[in-house]
Design a protein around this motif. Structure first.
Motif, mmCIF file in Angstrom:
data_model
loop_
_atom_site.group_PDB
_atom_site.id
_atom_site.type_symbol
_atom_site.label_atom_id
_atom_site.label_comp_id
_atom_site.label_asym_id
_atom_site.label_seq_id
_atom_site.Cartn_x
_atom_site.Cartn_y
_atom_site.Cartn_z
ATOM 1 N N ALA A 1 0.601 -1.070 -0.057
ATOM 2 C CA ALA A 1 -0.064 0.042 -0.007
ATOM 3 C C ALA A 1 0.878 1.328 -0.011
ATOM 4 O O ALA A 1 0.450 2.390 -0.552
ATOM 5 C CB ALA A 1 -0.754 0.036 1.242
ATOM 6 N N ARG A 2 2.091 1.069 0.621
ATOM 7 C CA ARG A 2 2.978 2.495 0.668
ATOM 8 C C ARG A 2 3.432 2.649 -0.682
ATOM 9 O O ARG A 2 3.341 3.712 -1.085
ATOM 10 C CB ARG A 2 4.182 1.869 1.837
ATOM 11 N N ALA A 3 3.899 1.657 -1.383
ATOM 12 C CA ALA A 3 4.345 1.978 -2.452
ATOM 13 C C ALA A 3 3.411 2.320 -3.615
ATOM 14 O O ALA A 3 3.795 3.415 -4.408
ATOM 15 C CB ALA A 3 4.692 0.242 -3.275
ATOM 16 N N TYR A 4 2.178 2.169 -3.510
ATOM 17 C CA TYR A 4 1.166 2.776 -4.109
ATOM 18 C C TYR A 4 1.010 4.216 -4.008
ATOM 19 O O TYR A 4 0.996 5.086 -4.827
ATOM 20 C CB TYR A 4 -0.283 2.031 -3.556
ATOM 21 N N ASP A 5 1.118 4.679 -2.599
ATOM 22 C CA ASP A 5 1.180 6.039 -2.543
ATOM 23 C C ASP A 5 2.424 6.889 -3.216
ATOM 24 O O ASP A 5 2.221 8.086 -3.671
ATOM 25 C CB ASP A 5 1.398 6.464 -0.874
ATOM 26 N N ARG A 6 3.590 6.118 -2.964
ATOM 27 C CA ARG A 6 4.783 6.499 -3.435
ATOM 28 C C ARG A 6 4.658 6.693 -5.015
ATOM 29 O O ARG A 6 5.085 7.762 -5.709
ATOM 30 C CB ARG A 6 6.059 5.681 -3.200
ATOM 31 N N ILE A 7 4.039 5.691 -5.733
ATOM 32 C CA ILE A 7 3.980 5.823 -7.144
ATOM 33 C C ILE A 7 3.001 7.125 -7.724
ATOM 34 O O ILE A 7 3.321 7.808 -8.362
ATOM 35 C CB ILE A 7 3.233 4.671 -7.622
ATOM 36 N N LEU A 8 2.110 7.312 -6.742
ATOM 37 C CA LEU A 8 1.007 8.421 -6.963
ATOM 38 C C LEU A 8 1.796 9.653 -6.877
ATOM 39 O O LEU A 8 1.746 10.645 -7.840
ATOM 40 C CB LEU A 8 -0.263 8.263 -6.292
ATOM 41 N N LYS A 9 2.617 9.869 -6.015
ATOM 42 C CA LYS A 9 3.312 11.044 -5.494
ATOM 43 C C LYS A 9 4.298 11.262 -6.607
ATOM 44 O O LYS A 9 4.406 12.671 -7.357
ATOM 45 C CB LYS A 9 4.172 11.243 -4.165
ATOM 46 N N VAL A 10 5.163 10.450 -7.078
ATOM 47 C CA VAL A 10 6.190 10.565 -8.145
ATOM 48 C C VAL A 10 5.435 10.784 -9.375
ATOM 49 O O VAL A 10 5.883 11.858 -10.245
ATOM 50 C CB VAL A 10 7.102 9.474 -8.212
ATOM 51 N N ALA A 11 4.205 10.254 -9.638
ATOM 52 C CA ALA A 11 3.597 10.408 -11.125
ATOM 53 C C ALA A 11 3.108 11.849 -10.918
ATOM 54 O O ALA A 11 2.621 12.586 -12.098
ATOM 55 C CB ALA A 11 2.381 9.467 -11.057
ATOM 56 N N ARG A 12 2.580 12.175 -9.599
ATOM 57 C CA ARG A 12 2.192 13.680 -9.564
ATOM 58 C C ARG A 12 3.246 14.659 -10.159
ATOM 59 O O ARG A 12 3.035 15.779 -10.672
ATOM 60 C CB ARG A 12 1.560 13.758 -8.111
ATOM 61 N N THR A 13 4.500 14.569 -9.557
ATOM 62 C CA THR A 13 5.564 15.336 -10.032
ATOM 63 C C THR A 13 5.750 15.156 -11.531
ATOM 64 O O THR A 13 6.192 16.288 -12.087
ATOM 65 C CB THR A 13 6.907 14.728 -9.281
ATOM 66 N N ILE A 14 5.868 13.969 -12.080
ATOM 67 C CA ILE A 14 6.084 13.823 -13.612
ATOM 68 C C ILE A 14 5.049 14.498 -14.433
ATOM 69 O O ILE A 14 5.413 15.316 -15.369
ATOM 70 C CB ILE A 14 6.143 12.407 -13.790
ATOM 71 N N ALA A 15 3.762 14.479 -14.029
ATOM 72 C CA ALA A 15 2.692 15.369 -14.580
ATOM 73 C C ALA A 15 3.022 16.763 -14.449
ATOM 74 O O ALA A 15 2.824 17.564 -15.586
ATOM 75 C CB ALA A 15 1.366 14.802 -14.119
ATOM 76 N N ASP A 16 3.422 17.241 -13.218
ATOM 77 C CA ASP A 16 3.615 18.822 -13.004
ATOM 78 C C ASP A 16 5.053 19.156 -13.923
ATOM 79 O O ASP A 16 4.681 20.257 -14.400
ATOM 80 C CB ASP A 16 4.192 18.720 -11.596
ATOM 81 N N LEU A 17 5.761 18.399 -14.014
ATOM 82 C CA LEU A 17 6.854 18.610 -15.267
ATOM 83 C C LEU A 17 6.412 19.038 -16.409
ATOM 84 O O LEU A 17 7.161 19.647 -17.249
ATOM 85 C CB LEU A 17 8.061 17.499 -14.877
ATOM 86 N N GLU A 18 5.436 18.300 -16.754
ATOM 87 C CA GLU A 18 4.784 18.377 -18.068
ATOM 88 C C GLU A 18 3.647 19.493 -18.108
ATOM 89 O O GLU A 18 3.276 19.857 -19.083
ATOM 90 C CB GLU A 18 4.263 16.856 -18.561
ATOM 91 N N SER B 1 0.976 19.039 -16.555
ATOM 92 C CA SER B 1 -0.494 18.295 -17.095
ATOM 93 C C SER B 1 -1.350 18.278 -15.829
ATOM 94 O O SER B 1 -0.715 18.049 -14.642
ATOM 95 C CB SER B 1 -0.335 16.907 -17.469
ATOM 96 N N GLU B 2 -2.440 18.827 -15.763
ATOM 97 C CA GLU B 2 -3.201 18.855 -14.793
ATOM 98 C C GLU B 2 -3.594 17.537 -14.097
ATOM 99 O O GLU B 2 -3.496 17.348 -13.029
ATOM 100 C CB GLU B 2 -4.735 19.568 -15.163
ATOM 101 N N THR B 3 -4.131 16.336 -14.884
ATOM 102 C CA THR B 3 -4.328 14.956 -14.391
ATOM 103 C C THR B 3 -3.273 14.188 -14.623
ATOM 104 O O THR B 3 -2.317 14.471 -15.510
ATOM 105 C CB THR B 3 -5.627 14.534 -15.236
ATOM 106 N N ILE B 4 -3.046 13.244 -14.029
ATOM 107 C CA ILE B 4 -2.261 12.363 -14.101
ATOM 108 C C ILE B 4 -2.386 11.121 -15.398
ATOM 109 O O ILE B 4 -3.541 10.762 -15.295
ATOM 110 C CB ILE B 4 -1.785 11.428 -12.909
ATOM 111 N N LYS B 5 -1.564 11.014 -16.047
ATOM 112 C CA LYS B 5 -1.992 10.072 -17.340
ATOM 113 C C LYS B 5 -1.424 8.783 -17.122
ATOM 114 O O LYS B 5 -0.540 8.815 -16.361
ATOM 115 C CB LYS B 5 -1.537 10.883 -18.613
ATOM 116 N N ALA B 6 -1.700 7.965 -18.046
ATOM 117 C CA ALA B 6 -1.052 6.666 -18.012
ATOM 118 C C ALA B 6 0.373 6.867 -18.178
ATOM 119 O O ALA B 6 1.324 6.041 -17.500
ATOM 120 C CB ALA B 6 -1.807 5.454 -18.991
#
Lengths: 508, 123
Positions: free
Chosen positions: A468-485, A487-492
């Motif tokens: 479950a922890r890894a799940y949260d981590r992935i979401l946080k990192v994905a959020r950052t990657i989306a921010d770098l682009e 992008s408002e929503t997190i894409k696949a």
């Protein structure tokens, strides 16, 4: 005759006012200092006596009592030399009493009457401004540091006589002024650059993401693959410091006595890489009156732990709480002090004791048991707090001989600053600054997934058996990657990239 | 009287002569209390001066002024404090040492005067 002089001291990162009272009584000359002085303060009477004599004055032929109020806080260090000496001279009538109440003063005296620099000047001056003093009298070498506090007359002097002249005859010393724009340039200069690094494009990308979201990162690779080189260049792509941030770092370095003699303000992000023999007190801070440790010195910068498994296990475990909270509270019998510690943890390690596991050039000579023992040094809770795991492979021969053609730090920094700006906007109402600091509720609120992204994440969790922890981590990192682009929503695609930075989860 | 006491008395007389020649005003001699004795108490301008006189014959390897050791210094400080309280004096105070070297025939060979010889810091 009684005289009163104001001086300053620090406890933790906050200054407080110390009143130095001097009284004379009939008797043979002696100085007694009361108000919980430590040895350095007690010894100050010998320095003061010599300094007064060598400045051309007579020491008083009577009994001198010096009180450092408030009397219930331990006084440390040599910064009281100057106020004690001036207190004695004022009681003798050599210094005009009327000018003394406008200024607070600090400084260590040398036997010849010259004034030496002391630690903690910046927090002291901030305190003096709060208390409404007109100015602070301090040693020449501390003047740049003190002048960072605007709206306070910084009177710097190199000898006792200069100060006596100043106090007796008014303004013969001009207040020292520092141009903040000059000491804090918009574009900081580092003597390393990402352009120096050959190859390793995916590691650079991971470091860019880490810098953008304030994520902790661990790099795993054989010796000589460039882990240390990459980590050293991480501060160069982090956004430049704001004045408040720079002052906060400078305060910490001032208290620790680590300010460089040239230049007053720390204007680049700190990069601390303690050796792995460090004790836990050295890492989080300690001492009977606690001093800041490496994690606080890395505040708003990078703490680089090279050869992570070589660190003592108890030392690594004390990192857990500050990593979570961004502050560290050190409690000792005398005091309890809280230092800020919002740093990015960057760790580097080999994949096995010999270092060549998964090396393309050399075979590994370790037994599976050795490798297992090596990895067991890293506890689950610690690895859990590290968002990004990257493997740093050995460079290929043709990559080695090529000229470095990497992107310069300046370009990467632009993108990082852009992503940080989005985060600042997003977390305006929250008490956090970056994606890495999000808690569960905030993740739910701010990490909205697209439909295909959600499905991909579900599949990844099932396939890779992630916690479950890894799940949260992935979401946080994905959020950052989306921010770098931007992008408002997190894409696949963001989820896919974030998932590949959890390689250590898959291993265990 | 023994020779030692005679010699001490002789030296103190010489010291008083010497101090008076330097413009000191003698206030009291041989102030006694249970800690011992202050040889000479004088005034130099507005300072009270408490003087310990040491008289040595020639041939002694130690300088007279060097023979005031910690115990004696401590007792002198006690006595000065006591004197100040007893006479209720106010003003600046100091302790001086006067060392006198005598020839075998009683001639004064050398007088050494140390002003403000030691302090009362408590360590």
């Amino acid at each position: 005759m009684l005289s009163k002089i104001y001086s300053l001291a620090v406890l933790g990162l906050d200054g407080y006012i110390v009143q130095v009272e001097t009284d004379f009584g009939t008797g043979v000359f002696s100085i007694s200092i009361v108000g919980l002085p430590d040895t350095a303060v007690k010894e100050s009477r010998d320095r003061v006596t010599s300094a007064i004599k060598n400045s051309g004055f007579k020491h008083p032929r009577c009994r001198v009592t010096v009180n450092l109020a408030p009397a219930d806080i331990k006084k440390e260090g040599p910064a009281y030399d100057l106020p004690i000496a001036l207190g004695i001279l004022a009681s003798q009538g050599i210094v005009r009493e009327s000018s003394l109440k406008d200024y607070a003063m600090i400084g260590e005296l040398s036997l010849d009457g010259s004034i030496k620099p002391v630690n903690g000047v910046l927090p002291m001056c901030l305190c003096a401004r709060r208390a409404g003093f007109k100015g602070v009298i301090l040693p020449n070498k501390n003047s740049d540091e003190g002048a960072l506090v605007q709206g306070l007359d910084i009177i710097s002097a190199s000898s006792l006589n200069e100060i006596i002249d100043f106090l007796n005859s008014g303004n013969t010393i001009k207040p020292h002024v520092v141009d903040i724009k000059k000491v804090l340039p918009d574009e900081p200069t580092y003597n390393a650059d990402f352009a120096d690094v050959k190859g390793q494009a995916h590691v650079k990308r991971a470091l860019e993401i880490a810098a953008s979201g304030g994520h902790n990162i661990v790099m795993v690779g054989p010796p000589g693959s460039g882990k240390t080189m990459l980590a050293k260049r991480l501060p160069t792509i982090m956004p430049s410091l704001s004045l408040e941030e720079a002052l906060e770092i400078t305060k910490l370095y001032s208290v620790a006595g680590l300010l460089p003699s040239k230049g007053s303000l720390i204007n680049i992000r700190p990069f601390r890489s303690p050796h792995h023999s460090i004790s836990y007190a050295g890492l989080v801070g300690g001492g009977s009156v606690p001093q800041p440790g490496e994690i606080s010195l890395a505040h708003l910068g990078v703490l680089f732990l090279d050869e992570l498994p070589e660190f003592r296990r108890d030392v690594l475990e004390v990192l857990r709480q500050p990593l979570e909270d961004g502050v560290v509270t050190i409690s000792r019998a005398l005091t309890s002090i809280t230092y800020p510690a919002r740093f990015m943890l960057v760790a580097a390690m080999n994949p096995c004791p010999c270092g060549h596991f998964s090396d393309s050039l050399k075979g590994c000579t370790c037994t599976p048991f050795q490798i297992q023992r090596y990895w067991s040094k890293l506890s689950g809770p610690l690895i859990d707090r590290i968002d990004l795991h990257v493997e740093v492979p050995r460079l290929k021969q043709d990559e080695l001989t090529k000229h470095p053609t990497g992107e310069p730090s300046k370009e990467i920094r632009k993108r990082v600053s852009f992503a940080r700006k989005i985060q600042r906007e997003r977390f305006k109402k929250e008490k956090i600054f970056s994606n890495a600091e999000m808690n569960v509720r905030q993740i739910k609120e701010y990490c909205s997934l697209g439909k295909d992204a959600e499905e991909l994440l579900k599949a990844a969790i099932l396939q890779l058996k992630m916690s479950a922890r890894a799940y949260d981590r992935i979401l946080k990192v994905a959020r950052t990657i989306a921010d770098l682009e931007g992008s408002e929503t997190i894409k696949a695609a963001h989820i896919a990239e974030a998932t590949q930075y959890r390689s250590l989860d898959r291993k265990s | 009287m023994s020779f030692a006491i005679d010699r001490g008395k002789f030296g103190e007389d010489k010291a008083v002569e010497y101090l008076e020649s330097k413009g000191y005003k003698i206030i009291e001699r041989n102030y006694k209390c249970r800690f011992g004795e202050i040889d000479v108490i004088a005034r130099d301008g507005n300072e009270f001066v408490f003087v310990e006189v040491r008289t040595f014959c020639n041939g002694n390897l130690v300088e007279p002024v060097e023979s005031v050791f910690r115990d004696k210094r401590k007792r002198l400080l006690y006595m000065v404090e006591r004197y100040i309280n007893e006479r209720d004096i106010e003003g600046e105070c100091r302790i001086d040492l006067v060392g006198i070297n005598l020839e075998r025939d009683g001639e004064v060979k050398k007088i050494k005067h140390i002003e403000d010889a030691f302090w009362g810091h408590r360590y």
